[in-house]
Every structure is written in structure tokens, then in C-alpha cells.
Design an enzyme around this catalytic site. Structure first.
Site, PDB file in Angstrom:
ATOM      1  N   LEU A 189       0.848  -1.197   0.000  1.00 43.59           N
ATOM      2  CA  LEU A 189       0.000   0.000   0.000  1.00 43.59           C
ATOM      3  C   LEU A 189       0.880   1.243   0.000  1.00 43.59           C
ATOM      4  O   LEU A 189       1.602   1.502   0.959  1.00 43.59           O
ATOM      5  CB  LEU A 189      -0.900  -0.002   1.236  1.00 43.59           C
ATOM      6  CG  LEU A 189      -1.780  -1.242   1.416  1.00 43.59           C
ATOM      7  CD1 LEU A 189      -2.729  -1.055   2.594  1.00 43.59           C
ATOM      8  CD2 LEU A 189      -2.568  -1.537   0.141  1.00 43.59           C
ATOM      9  N   ARG A 216       2.327  14.445   6.773  1.00 41.51           N
ATOM     10  CA  ARG A 216       3.212  14.982   7.812  1.00 41.51           C
ATOM     11  C   ARG A 216       4.682  15.019   7.394  1.00 41.51           C
ATOM     12  O   ARG A 216       5.499  15.613   8.075  1.00 41.51           O
ATOM     13  CB  ARG A 216       3.029  14.166   9.107  1.00 41.51           C
ATOM     14  CG  ARG A 216       1.756  14.538   9.857  1.00 41.51           C
ATOM     15  CD  ARG A 216       1.489  13.593  10.997  1.00 41.51           C
ATOM     16  NE  ARG A 216       0.982  12.301  10.521  1.00 41.51           N
ATOM     17  CZ  ARG A 216       0.897  11.217  11.281  1.00 41.51           C
ATOM     18  NH1 ARG A 216       1.307  11.244  12.534  1.00 41.51           N
ATOM     19  NH2 ARG A 216       0.401  10.095  10.777  1.00 41.51           N
ATOM     20  N   GLN A 266      -4.997   3.940  -7.175  1.00 33.75           N
ATOM     21  CA  GLN A 266      -6.126   4.258  -6.290  1.00 33.75           C
ATOM     22  C   GLN A 266      -6.269   5.783  -6.346  1.00 33.75           C
ATOM     23  O   GLN A 266      -5.530   6.504  -5.683  1.00 33.75           O
ATOM     24  CB  GLN A 266      -5.825   3.787  -4.852  1.00 33.75           C
ATOM     25  CG  GLN A 266      -6.998   3.983  -3.908  1.00 33.75           C
ATOM     26  CD  GLN A 266      -6.577   3.869  -2.429  1.00 33.75           C
ATOM     27  OE1 GLN A 266      -5.423   4.108  -2.072  1.00 33.75           O
ATOM     28  NE2 GLN A 266      -7.525   3.514  -1.576  1.00 33.75           N
ATOM     29  N   ASN A 271      41.992  19.076 -20.300  1.00 35.00           N
ATOM     30  CA  ASN A 271      41.246  18.116 -21.127  1.00 35.00           C
ATOM     31  C   ASN A 271      40.138  18.760 -21.942  1.00 35.00           C
ATOM     32  O   ASN A 271      39.580  18.129 -22.830  1.00 35.00           O
ATOM     33  CB  ASN A 271      40.637  17.031 -20.239  1.00 35.00           C
ATOM     34  CG  ASN A 271      39.683  17.600 -19.202  1.00 35.00           C
ATOM     35  OD1 ASN A 271      39.824  18.746 -18.766  1.00 35.00           O
ATOM     36  ND2 ASN A 271      38.703  16.812 -18.819  1.00 35.00           N
TER      37      ASN A 271
HETATM   38  C1  UD1 Z   1      -2.560   1.699   9.599  1.00 32.57           C
HETATM   39  C2  UD1 Z   1      -3.505   0.728  10.293  1.00 32.57           C
HETATM   40  C3  UD1 Z   1      -3.177   0.681  11.770  1.00 32.57           C
HETATM   41  C4  UD1 Z   1      -1.736   0.285  11.960  1.00 32.57           C
HETATM   42  C5  UD1 Z   1      -0.806   1.219  11.181  1.00 32.57           C
HETATM   43  C6  UD1 Z   1       0.587   0.665  11.208  1.00 32.57           C
HETATM   44  C7  UD1 Z   1      -5.584   0.841   9.032  1.00 32.57           C
HETATM   45  C8  UD1 Z   1      -6.978   1.317   9.023  1.00 32.57           C
HETATM   46  N1  UD1 Z   1      -4.872   1.161  10.099  1.00 32.57           N
HETATM   47  O1  UD1 Z   1      -2.812   2.985  10.146  1.00 32.57           O
HETATM   48  O2  UD1 Z   1      -4.021  -0.224  12.435  1.00 32.57           O
HETATM   49  O3  UD1 Z   1      -1.404   0.299  13.332  1.00 32.57           O
HETATM   50  O4  UD1 Z   1      -1.217   1.290   9.809  1.00 32.57           O
HETATM   51  O5  UD1 Z   1       1.486   1.582  10.662  1.00 32.57           O
HETATM   52  O6  UD1 Z   1      -5.173   0.190   8.112  1.00 32.57           O
HETATM   53  N2  UD1 Z   1      -2.797   3.790   2.018  1.00 32.57           N
HETATM   54  C9  UD1 Z   1      -3.241   3.639   0.728  1.00 32.57           C
HETATM   55  N3  UD1 Z   1      -4.498   4.035   0.410  1.00 32.57           N
HETATM   56  C10 UD1 Z   1      -5.339   4.557   1.323  1.00 32.57           C
HETATM   57  C11 UD1 Z   1      -4.876   4.711   2.642  1.00 32.57           C
HETATM   58  C12 UD1 Z   1      -3.604   4.307   2.971  1.00 32.57           C
HETATM   59  O7  UD1 Z   1      -2.509   3.156  -0.129  1.00 32.57           O
HETATM   60  O8  UD1 Z   1      -6.462   4.884   0.944  1.00 32.57           O
HETATM   61  C13 UD1 Z   1      -1.435   3.351   2.352  1.00 32.57           C
HETATM   62  C14 UD1 Z   1      -0.542   4.457   2.871  1.00 32.57           C
HETATM   63  O9  UD1 Z   1       0.206   5.028   1.796  1.00 32.57           O
HETATM   64  C15 UD1 Z   1       0.384   3.721   3.852  1.00 32.57           C
HETATM   65  C16 UD1 Z   1      -0.468   2.558   4.322  1.00 32.57           C
HETATM   66  O10 UD1 Z   1      -1.533   2.427   3.412  1.00 32.57           O
HETATM   67  O11 UD1 Z   1       1.538   3.189   3.208  1.00 32.57           O
HETATM   68  C17 UD1 Z   1      -1.032   2.814   5.709  1.00 32.57           C
HETATM   69  O12 UD1 Z   1      -1.805   3.994   5.683  1.00 32.57           O
HETATM   70  P1  UD1 Z   1      -1.723   5.038   6.856  1.00 32.57           P
HETATM   71  O13 UD1 Z   1      -2.622   6.158   6.535  1.00 32.57           O
HETATM   72  O14 UD1 Z   1      -0.316   5.348   7.210  1.00 32.57           O
HETATM   73  O15 UD1 Z   1      -2.412   4.178   8.016  1.00 32.57           O
HETATM   74  P2  UD1 Z   1      -2.204   4.371   9.549  1.00 32.57           P
HETATM   75  O16 UD1 Z   1      -3.104   5.446  10.017  1.00 32.57           O
HETATM   76  O17 UD1 Z   1      -0.775   4.472   9.852  1.00 32.57           O
END
Ligand code: UD1
Ligand code: MG
Length: 509
Positions: free
Chosen positions: A12, A19, A79, A392
Site C-alpha cells: 500500500l 506529515r 487508487q 582536457n
Molecule cells: C494503519 C492501520 C493501523 C496500523 C498502522 C501501522 C488501518 C486502518 N490502520 O494505520 O491499524 O497500526 O497502519 O502503521 O489500516 N494507504 C493507501 N491508500 C489509502 C490509505 C492508505 O494506499 O487509501 C497506504 C498508505 O500510503 C500507507 C499505508 O496504506 O503506506 C497505511 O496507511 P496510513 O494512513 O499510514 O495508516 P495508519 O493510520 O498508519
């Protein structure tokens, strides 16, 4: 014999990483030799997945271009709107509709994850025939992360995001690392049932677990041995923290293979670089990219090597090198700059304030001080005197200079390319050489010297120099020195300036 599982990896990587406050998508930020995404893909590589799908969104073009470079077999899937991690996995699976077996999902921002840990998660998942297994970790500070909620018997009940958690759930320190193994069929089914009934109005991948538990499906929790591996990266402060942790991991691994690292806190070795046994890495040193340091080489202090090969027992001191090769036993620095295709042969020397680009310095050849060597071939055992410049560039094109074996170039010489100095030839100090010097000849272009007697007394009267000269003359210091009167020609051509003492470089070794 159980059938080998068909495996799909989904990474993902569509999120913006707000941030980070960066024009660069979060997953493309570098961390000791790879991007965050590169680290994650490397950790997944040993799974030998049949397919790898990377969900891209923010900065999709940049992420796709990067994938073409580092993982051309991976399939990017767009996406367009980031509607949650569940939505992202749903879109990924739509791109591979025939997927069965195990689907491994990894958040793109967990770069310290090790391949062994992913493999252990997948082995536990497949071994237990689970519908879903999550990688969990006990962390000192769970702020912002999803919590693992277990029942009285210790079985997973659900994963709750911090924003949606009760105070009691928030107190839990066992977190979801964002790395999972799923059975493809049951995952696809559960993804179709996700709601957006949560604080962020998103489809949460984590809700799949609650749904599967309610349906009586077996789900598992695999606890990571070291929580550090599960640390995510959300801003640049965290990125710097991860970089320090990875530095320590990399340094420790090299030390355990027999490399001396004198100051691990100031030694930064990319995960892509290699160091052989009994090499010594001194403080403030960076080994980047494909850099390879040979056995017993001594590198540092204060050295940056990028994509550079250092041979066995070579030394590199307070220098910067990019795309260079330092042969076995060669010596570089202090304060040398080696640019791409600088190739230093065995036991050669490139010393202080010397820049070398696209040139071969032959075995045992020396360029000890204050020189620029560009587009040159320097033969074995040649000696290039201090302040020699390989000229050169004519403003339009670059030209090559060839210096033959055991040739001797006097100090402060310009070798104006294209030009060749033959084997065993000498060039007089202070010459500008634009024509070939035959083997064994002396090349010299120096103008005859004149000393105009009494000039200082006449033109600089009253200065300290005039006073010093007057005292020296009174003591008869000039008695043995031949001098010319103003306007008089003076002897001393090639024969006189050609003495080795007059052409020699200033090396004292
Ligand atoms: C997510 C988890 C959380 C976990 C944490 C670990 C969910 C709902 N929560 O939270 O339980 O403890 O990771 O780091 O999954 N991304 C997409 N498409 C989207 C949303 C996110 O590709 O629509 C990708 C982001 O780029 C990232 C990853 O998914 O690489 C996680 O997304 P992020 O928003 O960081 O989730 P967290 O809030 O950290
Ligand atoms: Mg995150």
C-alpha cells in the site's frame, strides 16, 4: 505433499504522507540506500510471490517511474482517491481477479521490516490454515496505531484504530504493524462487506479481522520478536529515528562478520554496500550505493564513497569518491576527489587536493599533490608532480592525455590534450606541453629566466624587502650567484632546467 501456495504481495503506497511536508511522495524518501518502498519490496522478495501489486495514488507517476527502476515485475495499480486501506486492497485485488492462495499486504511505510519476519508471518498463517493473520508488536508508545484487541482466552477479537478506541483499548500496547497475510478468497469476501462507519469515514482493512471473527473464521496474531521492525514512518523526525536504527543494525551486522567500525554512531553504511573482513571503517564515514570495500582496506575518517570499489588493503583518508575504483593497496587522500570512472590501479597513489575523473592511474603511479587529472591514461610507475593539470577541455570537446610508463612530469605542468608523453620521458617543471614527448625525451617549454640586479632597491625602495636585500648584499650573499643586468640576456636553457632537481616534484617520500 501440500501444494505450494500461490502468493500475491500487495504493497500500500497511495498515501500522501502529509506529515512529511514534502513534494516527494512519502514512500520515495530514501533511507540508507533504498526508498521506503524499496525496503518493503526487498523484505517481501524472498516470498517469491507470483505477483506483486503496488497501490499508487499520491505522486503516482513518480512512484511508477521508481518501480520501473527497482521492481519492473511489480504491477502498479492506481487508487485515485485514498478512501482507506481496505479500499486500497480491494482495488489491488480487482487488478488480479484470479488470485487465490495467500495475499500478503504490507503498508509501504515500514522500512525496517526484515524478510525473515515476513516469512515467519506467512509460514505461521499458512501452517495454521488461517483466514487472516496480522503481525503485531508490543511497543513502548502505541500512539496513533491500531490496537490488537484480544478476548479473555487471548484470541484476536478485532483491531481498533486509536481514533475509534475506548479508553481501555487505548491503554493496550500491542499494536497492528500494518503487515498481514490473508487467504485470498476469504479476504475478497470480507472486503466486500467493509463499512465506512468510523471516525475517518474510510474503509479500514483492519475491519476485515472483526468480520472474519464474527463469521467464525480462524484468524491469527503473529507477534514480531523485535518491535523496532514494525515502526512506521510518518514524519521526518521519525524518518531520522529509523535511519539511526537501521544504521545500528547494518553496522552491527558488518562488525559480526569481522569488519572494524571504530565509531558506529558516525558510520553510515547503505544496505546495498558491502565490506569485507578485517576492513577498518574509521569515523564520519559513509559507504553509499553499490560501494564495496575490500579486505583489510582502511576507509576514513571523514570519507564518503558512493558506488565506489575499494580494493583489498587500500587506504582512503578524508576524501570523496563517486563511481570510482581504488585498486588493491592503493592510497587516496587526504582530501582527494575521485569522480566517475576514476580508476586507480594496484598500489597507485592519489594524494592531497587531487581530483581525478574518467582516468586510469596505472599500477604504482603517483599523483601526490594539488593536481587535476581528467580523461587521462597514466602508465605504471609514472610520477605526476605537484600542481600538474591535465588540460582536457577546449570549451567544446574533451580530449585524452596519455602518460607512458615510468614517465616523470615535473611540477606545475599543463598537459594540453590531446597529447602523449612517452614511456620514460621527462617533462620539465613549469612546462605547458601541447606536443607529444617521445619516449625517453625531455619535454620543456619554459622561458629562460632573467634576474634583474638591483631592481628592488630601485623600484621598491623603503620596503622590508629592500632592507633585507641591502643587508644580504652587504654580507656578500650574492657573491656566487650569477645575475644579469637589466635588459641583458641570460644563459640557462633546457640543459640547465632539465636537471632532475629542477624538474622534480615536491614529494618528499
Ligand atoms: C494503519 C492501520 C493501523 C496500523 C498502522 C501501522 C488501518 C486502518 N490502520 O494505520 O491499524 O497500526 O497502519 O502503521 O489500516 N494507504 C493507501 N491508500 C489509502 C490509505 C492508505 O494506499 O487509501 C497506504 C498508505 O500510503 C500507507 C499505508 O496504506 O503506506 C497505511 O496507511 P496510513 O494512513 O499510514 O495508516 P495508519 O493510520 O498508519
Ligand atoms: Mg502509517
Amino acid at each position: 505433499m501440500p501444494q505450494p501456495h500461490l502468493r500475491t504481495v500487495v504493497v500500500l503506497a497511495a498515501g500522501e504522507g502529509k506529515r512529511m511536508k514534502s513534494a516527494l511522495p512519502k514512500v520515495l524518501h530514501p533511507l540508507l540506500g533504498r526508498t521506503l518502498l524499496g525496503h518493503v519490496l526487498t523484505a517481501a522478495a524472498p516470498l517469491a510471490a507470483d505477483r506483486t501489486v503496488v497501490v499508487v495514488g499520491h505522486g503516482a507517476e513518480q512512484v511508477r517511474a521508481h518501480l520501473t527502476e527497482i521492481a519492473p515485475d511489480a504491477t502498479p495499480v492506481l487508487q485515485a482517491q485514498q478512501l482507506g486501506t481496505g479500499h486500497a486492497v480491494r482495488i489491488a485485488l480487482e487488478a488480479v481477479p484470479d488470485t487465490s492462495g495467500t495475499v500478503v499486504v504490507i503498508n509501504g511505510d515500514v522500512p525496517l521490516l526484515r524478510a525473515e519476519t515476513v516469512a515467519a508471518l506467512v509460514a505461521a498463517h499458512e501452517g495454521e490454515g488461517a483466514a487472516a493473520t496480522v503481525l503485531a508488536a508490543e511497543v513502548p508508545d502505541p500512539t496513533g496505531l491500531g490496537r490488537i484487541v484480544r478476548d479473555a482466552a487471548g484470541r484476536l477479537e478485532q483491531i481498533v484504530e486509536e481514533r475509534d478506541a475506548t479508553p481501555a483499548q487505548r491503554a493496550l500496547r500491542e499494536i497492528n504493524a500494518g503487515i498481514y497475510a490473508f487467504d485470498a478468497v476469504r479476504l475478497r469476501d470480507a472486503l466486500g462487506k467493509l463499512s465506512t462507519d468510523n471516525e475517518q469515514g474510510e474503509e479500514y482493512l483492519t475491519d476485515v479481522f472483526g468480520l472474519l471473527v464474527s463469521a467464525g473464521e480462524p484468524v491469527g496474531v503473529h507477534v514480531a520478536a523485535d518491535h523496532v521492525e514494525t515502526l512506521g514512518c510518518n514524519d521526518r523526525v521519525e524518518l531520522a529515528g529509523l535511519r539511526r536504527l537501521l544504521r545500528d543494525r547494518v553496522n552491527e551486522a558488518w562488525m559480526r562478520t569481522g569488519v572494524s567500525i571504530l565509531d558506529p554512531e558516525t558510520t553510515w553504511i547503505d544496505v546495498t554496500a558491502t565490506v569485507e573482513r578485517d576492513a577498518v571503517i574509521d569515523q564520519n564515514t559513509q559507504l553509499r550505493g553499490t560501494t564495496a570495500v575490500g579486505a583489510q582496506a582502511v576507509v576514513g575518517p571523514d570519507v564518503t564513497l558512493i558506488d565506489t570499489v575499494v580494493g583489498a588493503a587500500a587506504t582512503v583518508l578524508r576524501s570523496h569518491a563517486v563511481g570510482a575504483e581504488v585498486g588493491p593497496g592503493a592510497s587516496v587522500g587526504p582530501y582527494a576527489y575521485l569522480r566517475p570512472a576514476a580508476r586507480l590501479a594496484e598500489k597507485s597513489k592519489v594524494g592531497t587536493f587531487v581530483e581525478v575523473k574518467n582516468s586510469e592511474v596505472g599500477p604504482g603511479a603517483k599523483v601526490p599533490h594539488l593536481s587535476y587529472v581528467g580523461d587521462a591514461t597514466i602508465g605504471a610507475k609514472a610520477n605526476i608532480g605537484a600542481a600538474t593539470i591535465f588540460v582536457n577541455y577546449d570549451g567544446v570537446n574533451k580530449h585524452r592525455t596519455v602518460v607512458g610508463e615510468a614517465a616523470f612530469i615535473g611540477c606545475d605542468t599543463s598537459l594540453i590534450a590531446p597529447v602523449e608523453v612517452g614511456a620514460g620521458a621527462y617533462v620539465a617543471a613549469g612546462s605547458a606541453i601541447s606536443q607529444d614527448v617521445p619516449p625517453g625525451a625531455l619535454g620543456v617549454t619554459r622561458a629562460p629566466q632573467r634576474s634583474i640586479e638591483g631592481w628592488v632597491a630601485r623600484k621598491r625602495a623603503g620596503t622590508v624587502s629592500a632592507a633585507a636585500a641591502e643587508r644580504a648584499l652587504a654580507e656578500g650573499a650574492s657573491a656566487d650567484t650569477p645575475v644579469a643586468r637589466e635588459g641583458e640576456a641570460i644563459h640557462g636553457g633546457a640543459e640547465t632546467v632539465g636537471r632532475p632537481s629542477a624538474t622534480g616534484d615536491t614529494a618528499t617520500e
